[in-house]
Enzyme design. Structure first.
Site, mmCIF file in Angstrom:
data_model
loop_
_atom_site.group_PDB
_atom_site.id
_atom_site.type_symbol
_atom_site.label_atom_id
_atom_site.label_comp_id
_atom_site.label_asym_id
_atom_site.label_seq_id
_atom_site.Cartn_x
_atom_site.Cartn_y
_atom_site.Cartn_z
ATOM 1 N N ARG A 62 0.870 -1.180 0.000
ATOM 2 C CA ARG A 62 0.000 0.000 0.000
ATOM 3 C C ARG A 62 0.909 1.232 0.000
ATOM 4 N NH1 ARG A 62 -3.291 -0.160 5.289
ATOM 5 N NH2 ARG A 62 -4.325 -1.907 4.254
ATOM 6 N N HIS A 91 2.404 -2.489 5.501
ATOM 7 C CA HIS A 91 1.911 -2.554 4.115
ATOM 8 C C HIS A 91 2.761 -1.646 3.221
ATOM 9 C CE1 HIS A 91 -1.802 -4.872 4.476
ATOM 10 N NE2 HIS A 91 -2.120 -4.203 5.563
ATOM 11 N N ASP A 98 -3.295 -8.538 3.857
ATOM 12 C CA ASP A 98 -4.629 -8.743 4.439
ATOM 13 C C ASP A 98 -5.280 -9.855 3.639
ATOM 14 O OD1 ASP A 98 -4.124 -6.509 6.006
ATOM 15 O OD2 ASP A 98 -5.309 -5.165 4.754
ATOM 16 N N GLU A 156 -6.383 -7.428 14.282
ATOM 17 C CA GLU A 156 -6.993 -7.804 13.004
ATOM 18 C C GLU A 156 -6.634 -9.243 12.615
ATOM 19 O OE1 GLU A 156 -6.668 -3.291 11.076
ATOM 20 O OE2 GLU A 156 -5.329 -4.856 10.339
ATOM 21 N N HIS A 159 -4.809 -9.547 9.108
ATOM 22 C CA HIS A 159 -3.556 -8.839 8.780
ATOM 23 C C HIS A 159 -2.338 -9.614 9.290
ATOM 24 C CE1 HIS A 159 -0.939 -5.107 8.450
ATOM 25 N NE2 HIS A 159 -0.221 -5.924 9.208
HETATM 26 ZN ZN LIG Z 1 -3.471 -4.874 6.971
#
Ligand SMILES: [Zn+2]
Length: 181
Positions: A62, A91, A98, A156, A159
């Site tokens: 990302r 990321h 994810d 999470e 993740h």
């Molecule tokens: Zn993530």
């Protein structure tokens, strides 16, 4: 990453409006990882296939500016679910992914204790609620990812960080600029 194995499915929510921002932030539905992380992921996928599952990827590399967009769009009381752009996200280093599982036979996403990007306690990997089957799916995913050097994030279940993330710099290269190098 789909080039690694066509049975790794992509569902890149940030390339669509089906995400917590309700607007696309990526120009294309692609997933990139640093090569050692991608190879480890492929090994996890192959182990899971023996158990009737495949990997379903929601997000991987990302660019940093997207992390900033997420932070700014998230209410402060939910900031535990997004990375602080001051530190950057794993990321941003191409070392976090994810993901969930899909059933190889039906092609359908398996049920977990909560849904991707849900900002509630159901997202915690040790959340005790949900059905026994949902918790079992979560355990299978975590177990196979940990075997390949990934660690689940504390808030999470979807993740995972690759162990060598510190060796890679935070990047701000947009998707359009990747692949031409
Ligand atoms: Zn993530």
């Amino acid at each position: 990453m789909a080039t690694l194995d066509p049975r790794i499915k992509l569902d890149i929510r940030y390339a669509t409006s089906d995400n917590f921002l309700s607007t696309p932030v990526y120009s294309s539905a692609r997933a990139f990882l640093q090569r050692p992380a991608a190879e480890a992921l492929l090994r996890a996928h192959r182990e899971l296939m023996k158990q009737g599952y495949g990997l379903l990827i929601f997000d991987a590399y990302r660019p940093w500016y997207v992390t900033k967009v997420f932070w700014d769009a998230t209410p402060p009381d939910k900031h535990e679910f997004v990375a602080n752009p001051a530190e950057g996200s794993r990321h941003n280093r191409g070392c976090a992914v994810d993901l969930s599982l899909y059933d190889l036979k039906s092609g359908r996403e398996v049920e977990m204790t909560g849904v991707y990007d849900e900002m509630s306690e159901r997202s915690y990997p040790d959340y005790a609620g949900g059905t026994a089957e949902q918790r079992a799916h979560r355990k299978v995913l975590r177990h196979e990812m940990e075997k390949q050097g990934f660690t689940v994030y504390t808030t999470e279940w979807w993740h995972f960080d690759y162990k060598d993330w510190k060796q890679y710099a935070i990047q701000n290269v947009p998707f359009e600029k990747i692949g031409n190098r």
